[in-house]
Design a protein around this motif. Structure first.
Motif, PDB file in Angstrom:
ATOM      1  N   ASN A  53       0.839  -1.211   0.000  1.00  0.00           N
ATOM      2  CA  ASN A  53       0.000   0.000   0.000  1.00  0.00           C
ATOM      3  C   ASN A  53       0.872   1.258   0.000  1.00  0.00           C
ATOM      4  N   LYS A  54       2.011   1.207   0.706  1.00  0.00           N
ATOM      5  CA  LYS A  54       2.929   2.352   0.699  1.00  0.00           C
ATOM      6  C   LYS A  54       3.589   2.504  -0.669  1.00  0.00           C
ATOM      7  N   LEU A  55       3.957   1.379  -1.294  1.00  0.00           N
ATOM      8  CA  LEU A  55       4.620   1.426  -2.602  1.00  0.00           C
ATOM      9  C   LEU A  55       3.699   2.008  -3.659  1.00  0.00           C
ATOM     10  N   SER A  56       2.378   1.792  -3.502  1.00  0.00           N
ATOM     11  CA  SER A  56       1.441   2.275  -4.524  1.00  0.00           C
ATOM     12  C   SER A  56       1.414   3.793  -4.619  1.00  0.00           C
ATOM     13  N   LYS A  57       1.905   4.468  -3.557  1.00  0.00           N
ATOM     14  CA  LYS A  57       1.940   5.930  -3.571  1.00  0.00           C
ATOM     15  C   LYS A  57       3.167   6.473  -4.282  1.00  0.00           C
ATOM     16  N   SER A  58       4.224   5.648  -4.374  1.00  0.00           N
ATOM     17  CA  SER A  58       5.475   6.135  -4.955  1.00  0.00           C
ATOM     18  C   SER A  58       5.869   5.439  -6.246  1.00  0.00           C
ATOM     19  N   LYS A  59       5.255   4.283  -6.554  1.00  0.00           N
ATOM     20  CA  LYS A  59       5.608   3.539  -7.753  1.00  0.00           C
ATOM     21  C   LYS A  59       4.391   3.376  -8.664  1.00  0.00           C
ATOM     22  N   SER A  60       4.663   2.999  -9.906  1.00  0.00           N
ATOM     23  CA  SER A  60       3.583   2.816 -10.881  1.00  0.00           C
ATOM     24  C   SER A  60       2.802   1.544 -10.576  1.00  0.00           C
ATOM     25  N   GLU A  63       4.720  -1.622 -11.523  1.00  0.00           N
ATOM     26  CA  GLU A  63       5.815  -1.957 -10.629  1.00  0.00           C
ATOM     27  C   GLU A  63       5.293  -2.602  -9.354  1.00  0.00           C
ATOM     28  N   VAL A  64       4.150  -2.115  -8.819  1.00  0.00           N
ATOM     29  CA  VAL A  64       3.572  -2.709  -7.614  1.00  0.00           C
ATOM     30  C   VAL A  64       3.116  -4.129  -7.899  1.00  0.00           C
ATOM     31  N   ALA A  65       2.473  -4.340  -9.063  1.00  0.00           N
ATOM     32  CA  ALA A  65       2.039  -5.687  -9.421  1.00  0.00           C
ATOM     33  C   ALA A  65       3.233  -6.636  -9.540  1.00  0.00           C
ATOM     34  N   LYS A  66       4.320  -6.157 -10.097  1.00  0.00           N
ATOM     35  CA  LYS A  66       5.524  -6.995 -10.198  1.00  0.00           C
ATOM     36  C   LYS A  66       6.031  -7.372  -8.816  1.00  0.00           C
ATOM     37  N   GLU A  67       6.018  -6.408  -7.852  1.00  0.00           N
ATOM     38  CA  GLU A  67       6.466  -6.703  -6.501  1.00  0.00           C
ATOM     39  C   GLU A  67       5.608  -7.784  -5.852  1.00  0.00           C
ATOM     40  N   ILE A  68       4.280  -7.710  -6.073  1.00  0.00           N
ATOM     41  CA  ILE A  68       3.366  -8.717  -5.503  1.00  0.00           C
ATOM     42  C   ILE A  68       3.676 -10.094  -6.072  1.00  0.00           C
ATOM     43  N   LEU A  69       3.857 -10.172  -7.392  1.00  0.00           N
ATOM     44  CA  LEU A  69       4.156 -11.463  -8.014  1.00  0.00           C
ATOM     45  C   LEU A  69       5.500 -12.009  -7.528  1.00  0.00           C
ATOM     46  N   CYS A  70       6.468 -11.124  -7.288  1.00  0.00           N
ATOM     47  CA  CYS A  70       7.783 -11.561  -6.818  1.00  0.00           C
ATOM     48  C   CYS A  70       7.669 -12.218  -5.442  1.00  0.00           C
ATOM     49  N   VAL A  71       6.811 -11.667  -4.565  1.00  0.00           N
ATOM     50  CA  VAL A  71       6.618 -12.256  -3.243  1.00  0.00           C
ATOM     51  C   VAL A  71       5.863 -13.576  -3.336  1.00  0.00           C
ATOM     52  N   LEU A  72       4.849 -13.626  -4.215  1.00  0.00           N
ATOM     53  CA  LEU A  72       4.022 -14.839  -4.316  1.00  0.00           C
ATOM     54  C   LEU A  72       4.823 -16.023  -4.807  1.00  0.00           C
ATOM     55  N   ARG A  73       5.835 -15.791  -5.610  1.00  0.00           N
ATOM     56  CA  ARG A  73       6.574 -16.915  -6.185  1.00  0.00           C
ATOM     57  C   ARG A  73       7.376 -17.685  -5.145  1.00  0.00           C
ATOM     58  N   LYS A  74       7.388 -17.227  -3.884  1.00  0.00           N
ATOM     59  CA  LYS A  74       8.066 -17.964  -2.826  1.00  0.00           C
ATOM     60  C   LYS A  74       7.093 -18.818  -2.016  1.00  0.00           C
ATOM     61  N   GLN A  75       5.781 -18.799  -2.362  1.00  0.00           N
ATOM     62  CA  GLN A  75       4.785 -19.498  -1.567  1.00  0.00           C
ATOM     63  C   GLN A  75       4.879 -21.006  -1.763  1.00  0.00           C
ATOM     64  N   SER A  76       4.274 -21.739  -0.833  1.00  0.00           N
ATOM     65  CA  SER A  76       4.372 -23.196  -0.821  1.00  0.00           C
ATOM     66  C   SER A  76       3.375 -23.827  -1.794  1.00  0.00           C
ATOM     67  N   VAL A  77       3.371 -25.153  -1.837  1.00  0.00           N
ATOM     68  CA  VAL A  77       2.516 -25.902  -2.755  1.00  0.00           C
ATOM     69  C   VAL A  77       1.045 -25.604  -2.453  1.00  0.00           C
ATOM     70  N   GLY A  78       0.269 -25.369  -3.508  1.00  0.00           N
ATOM     71  CA  GLY A  78      -1.144 -25.042  -3.381  1.00  0.00           C
ATOM     72  C   GLY A  78      -1.436 -23.566  -3.424  1.00  0.00           C
ATOM     73  N   SER A  79      -0.396 -22.740  -3.251  1.00  0.00           N
ATOM     74  CA  SER A  79      -0.619 -21.303  -3.254  1.00  0.00           C
ATOM     75  C   SER A  79      -0.989 -20.788  -4.639  1.00  0.00           C
ATOM     76  N   PHE A  80      -0.519 -21.458  -5.713  1.00  0.00           N
ATOM     77  CA  PHE A  80      -0.814 -20.998  -7.070  1.00  0.00           C
ATOM     78  C   PHE A  80      -2.314 -21.068  -7.342  1.00  0.00           C
ATOM     79  N   GLU A  81      -2.969 -22.170  -6.939  1.00  0.00           N
ATOM     80  CA  GLU A  81      -4.411 -22.300  -7.154  1.00  0.00           C
ATOM     81  C   GLU A  81      -5.183 -21.270  -6.324  1.00  0.00           C
ATOM     82  N   LYS A  82      -4.720 -20.997  -5.092  1.00  0.00           N
ATOM     83  CA  LYS A  82      -5.367 -19.954  -4.285  1.00  0.00           C
ATOM     84  C   LYS A  82      -5.281 -18.606  -4.985  1.00  0.00           C
ATOM     85  N   PHE A  83      -4.117 -18.341  -5.596  1.00  0.00           N
ATOM     86  CA  PHE A  83      -3.936 -17.089  -6.308  1.00  0.00           C
ATOM     87  C   PHE A  83      -4.911 -16.981  -7.476  1.00  0.00           C
TER      88      PHE A  83
END
Length: 594
Positions: A53-60, A63-83
Motif C-alpha cells: 500500500n505504501k509502494l502504490s503511492k510512490s511507484k507505478s 511496478e507494484v504488481a511486479k512486486e506482488i508477483l515476486c513475493v508470491l513466487r516464494k509461496q508453498s505448494v497449493g498457493s498458485f491455485e489460491k492465487f
C-alpha cells in the motif's frame, strides 16, 4: 537445490514465469483489491500488505504488481491455485482471461514446433571441416535483432550461464546506467561474433528458452551462408532448473535488500536514541554547572558580607606588625603557606622554615642540595618545587609536617619544564607549573598541569608573556599569573589568566606596581608590593584588589613596609600575611579582611 526451494509451488515456475510480464501488466489496475484479497487468503502477511500500500503511492501500477508477483513466487505448494481463485473473485473479465492463461502449461507452449533441435537439411552429414562461421547472420539481421532482442536480466543471466559472456561483460550488460541501444550493439558487434561458432547453437537455445523462437528461426534461415549448424538439444529439465536457479537468486536479492533496509532503519533508531541520551546528558551537565556557579557566588557574597566593592576598603583595618622576625638573613622568600597553626616559608637558602604559633618558635628543615623555587601547602603536606643538584634536574618533593618530617620524592618535571624560577599553584589535586628560566638564561612562557593522583603531565596553551620568578594563584577555577622578570632587569606588571577547563590565556588590566606578589583573599585577586618602575625602581607598599565586574584595580590599605621579592598568602580566616623582601627587611605583617 535447497529444501526451501523444493517446498515452493512448482506451478509458479511452469505457468507464471513464461508470461510474467503480461500478467503483471494485466493485474496492475487491480493491485489495491488484489493485495487485500491475497492477505485474506493468507498469501500475504500484514506487513507485506502494508508495504505494498505504501509502494502504490510512490511507484507505478505495473511496478507494484511486479512486486506482488515476486513475493508470491516464494509461496508453498497449493498457493498458485489460491492465487487463481483470488484473481477470479475480483470479477473483472480481463482477469478471467489471465486465469485461463495461467492454468495452461506455458512451458509446452513456449517451445518451438520442432521441439528439440535445429538442423540444416542439406548439411547434416557434412564433417566439421566443411563448416563455416554462423555468426555473420547476426550482423546481417542487426536491425531486426536490435528491435526485438530481449535484454532482460533473465536473458542476460542465461547468456552468462552458458559461458557466452564473461564476468565483466555480464556486469556491463546489467548496468542500469547504460542505455539499451548501447548494450545491444556491444552484445551483437563486440561480444558474440568473437565467440566460437559452436556457441551459436547455445545462443539459439537461450532464445527458445525466453520465448523468442521466431528470432532463432530467422537466424537459421539462410542455408547459403550457413552450411552446417550443429544439432541443438533442448532439455526441459535443464531449462526448468536454470529458471528456478535464476528466480531463486532474484528472491535472495530481494530478501537481502529488505534486510538491508531493515538494518538501516534499526541503525537510524539507535542513532536517534544515542543523540537523545547525549542531549540529556549535556543538559544535566550544564544544569549542574549553573548550580555550582550559583553556590560559589553565594559563598563569595557571604564572605564579603554583601558589601559593595567600593566600601570594602573602608571596612578593613590597617596592617599589623608582628613581633616575630624571619629566621635568617636572606631577604628573598619563595612561597609561603599555613598548616594547622604553623607558618611555612621557603627560603632561597634551600631550607624550609616553619614557625609554630603556640610555641613562638622557628624550626628549620634542611635539604641537602639544591634551591627551593616554590612552596604550596595543602592538607598537612608541603609541595615544594626544588632543584636536585646531584641529578641536575628539577623535581617536586613532599614534606609531611604531621608525620616523620622527611622529604619524599613526588615527580620529575617534564623536559620542557627543566627550568629554574618557575611558579607553582595547586587546585583539585592538580599542580600547575608556569614560567621560568632555562639554563641558558632564556625566559619561557610554558604552562603544564600534573595530575597528582596519576602522575601524568598535561599541556596548557603557552602564556602570552615570557617571564621567570612570577607568582600564580587559582581562584574559582581560574589560574592567575603575574609579575616576574620578562628581560634582564625588566619588571612586568602584566597579569594573565586562564580557565582550568579550556586552558586558554587572556590578559586583564595591568597592576599599578611592577613585579608584585599575587595572592587571594575571600576568592578575590590581590597584588602586594612590587617595584615603582619597570627598570631600576624602588620597592612599593601598594596593595590592590581586582574587581571583575568593573575590571578595575581597587586600592587596599598600604603596608607598613615597602616590599619587593617578598612572600605572601591569605589564611582560611581571610587574613593577608606578607614577609621578607627587599625594603621589608626581616619583618612580618598582616591585614585582617573580615
Amino acid at each position: 537445490m535447497s529444501q526451501s526451494t523444493l517446498r515452493i509451488d512448482p506451478k509458479w515456475e511452469t505457468h507464471l514465469r513464461p508470461q510474467y510480464m503480461k500478467v503483471a501488466v494485466l493485474l496492475a489496475p487491480s493491485r489495491h483489491h488484489l493485495a487485500s484479497r491475497l492477505y485474506s487468503k493468507h498469501l500475504l502477511t500484514a506487513s507485506e500488505e502494508e508495504e505494498f500500500n505504501k509502494l502504490s503511492k510512490s511507484k507505478s501500477e505495473e511496478e507494484v504488481a511486479k512486486e506482488i508477483l515476486c513475493v508470491l513466487r516464494k509461496q508453498s505448494v497449493g498457493s498458485f491455485e489460491k492465487f487463481c481463485e483470488v484473481v477470479s473473485d475480483v470479477g473483472d473479465p480481463t482477469l478471467d482471461d489471465v486465469v485461463k492463461r495461467l492454468r495452461q502449461d506455458s512451458i509446452e507452449r513456449s517451445l518451438p514446433s520442432h521441439s528439440v533441435s535445429y538442423v540444416c537439411e542439406e548439411s547434416v552429414s557434412l564433417s566439421s571441416e566443411s563448416t563455416s562461421n554462423p555468426w555473420p547472420s547476426i550482423r546481417r539481421n542487426f536491425t531486426f535483432l536490435s528491435e526485438r532482442l530481449p535484454m532482460s536480466p533473465f536473458f542476460i543471466g542465461c547468456l552468462y550461464e552458458k559461458e557466452l559472456l564473461s564476468e565483466d561483460e555480464f556486469k556491463m550488460l546489467t548496468d542500469d546506467h547504460i542505455v539499451r541501444e548501447q548494450k545491444i550493439r556491444f552484445l551483437l558487434v563486440d561480444i558474440l561474433p568473437r565467440k566460437p561458432f559452436v556457441m551459436f547453437t547455445s545462443f539459439c537455445e537461450i532464445l527458445d528458452c525466453v520465448g523468442q523462437s521466431h528470432i532463432a528461426d530467422r537466424l537459421l534461415e539462410n542455408p547459403l551462408e550457413v552450411k552446417l549448424v550443429p544439432e541443438v538439444s533442448v532439455r526441459r529439465s535443464e531449462i526448468a532448473n536454470l529458471q528456478k536457479e535464476v528466480e531463486l537468486l532474484l528472491v535472495q536479492v530481494a530478501d537481502l535488500d529488505r534486510e538491508k533496509r531493515a538494518a538501516v532503519e534499526v541503525e537510524r533508531q539507535r542513532a536517534d536514541e544515542a543523540e537523545a541520551k547525549a542531549t540529556k546528558a549535556e543538559s544535566e551537565r550544564k544544569k549542574e554547572e549553573v548550580m555550582r556557579k550559583g553556590e560559589q557566588l553565594t559563598n563569595l557574597a557571604m564572605r564579603l558580607k554583601f558589601l559593595p566593592l567600593d566600601e570594602i576598603n573602608d571596612s578593613l583595618s590597617s596592617w599589623t606588625q608582628w613581633n616575630v622576625h624571619m629566621p635568617h638573613d636572606s631577604l628573598e622568600y619563595n612561597g609561603m603557606g599555613e598548616i594547622e597553626g604553623r607558618l611555612v616559608v621557603g627560603g632561597d637558602d634551600g631550607n624550609l622554615h616553619v614557625f609554630t604559633y603556640e610555641h613562638d618558635k622557628w624550626d628549620r628543615f634542611v635539604r641537602k642540595n639544591g634551591d627551593i623555587w616554590n612552596v604550596v601547602c595543602h592538607q598537612g603536606v608541603c609541595l615544594v618545587c626544588v632543584e636536585d643538584e646531584d641529578k641536575d634536574q628539577f623535581v617536586i618533593e613532599q614534606f609531611y609536617l604531621n608525620e616523620d618530617k622527611k622529604w619524599r620524592f613526588l615527580t620529575v618535571l617534564p623536559n620542557e619544564l627543566q627550568l629554574e624560577a618557575v611558579s607553582v599553584a595547586l587546585h583539585d589535586n592538580s599542580l600547575y607549573v608556569v614560567g621560568g628560566r632555562s639554563k641558558s638564561g632564556e625566559r619561557v612562557n610554558t604552562a603544564r598541569v600534573c595530575d597528582l593522583h596519576s602522575g601524568h603531565w598535561y599541556k596548557m596553551d603557552d602564556m602570552q608573556t615570557k617571564r621567570r620568578s612570577c607568582s600564580s594563584v587559582i581562584i574559582n577555577n581560574t589560574v592567575f599569573v603575574g609579575e616576574g622578570e620578562t628581560d634582564e632587569h625588566y619588571c612586568s606588571n602584566i597579569v594573565e589568566c586562564a580557565d582550568v577547563r579550556d586552558r586558554k590565556w587572556r590578559t586583564i588590566p595591568s597592576t599599578t606596581t611592577y613585579w608584585p606578589t599575587l595572592t587571594s583573599v575571600s576568592n578575590r585577586l590581590v597584588v602586594i608590593g612590587g617595584m615603582t618602575q619597570q627598570m631600576f625602581g624602588s620597592p612599593s607598599n601598594i596593595v590592590e584588589l581586582y574587581d571583575e565586574r568593573s575590571t578595575k584595580w581597587l586600592p587596599l590599605p598600604l603596608m607598613t613596609h615597602k616590599r619587593w621579592l617578598h612572600a605572601a598568602f591569605s589564611t582560611q580566616n581571610g587574613e593577608l600575611i606578607t614577609a621578607g623582601g627587599e625594603g621589608g627587611e626581616h619583618s612580618i605583617e598582616s591585614l585582617k579582611c573580615d
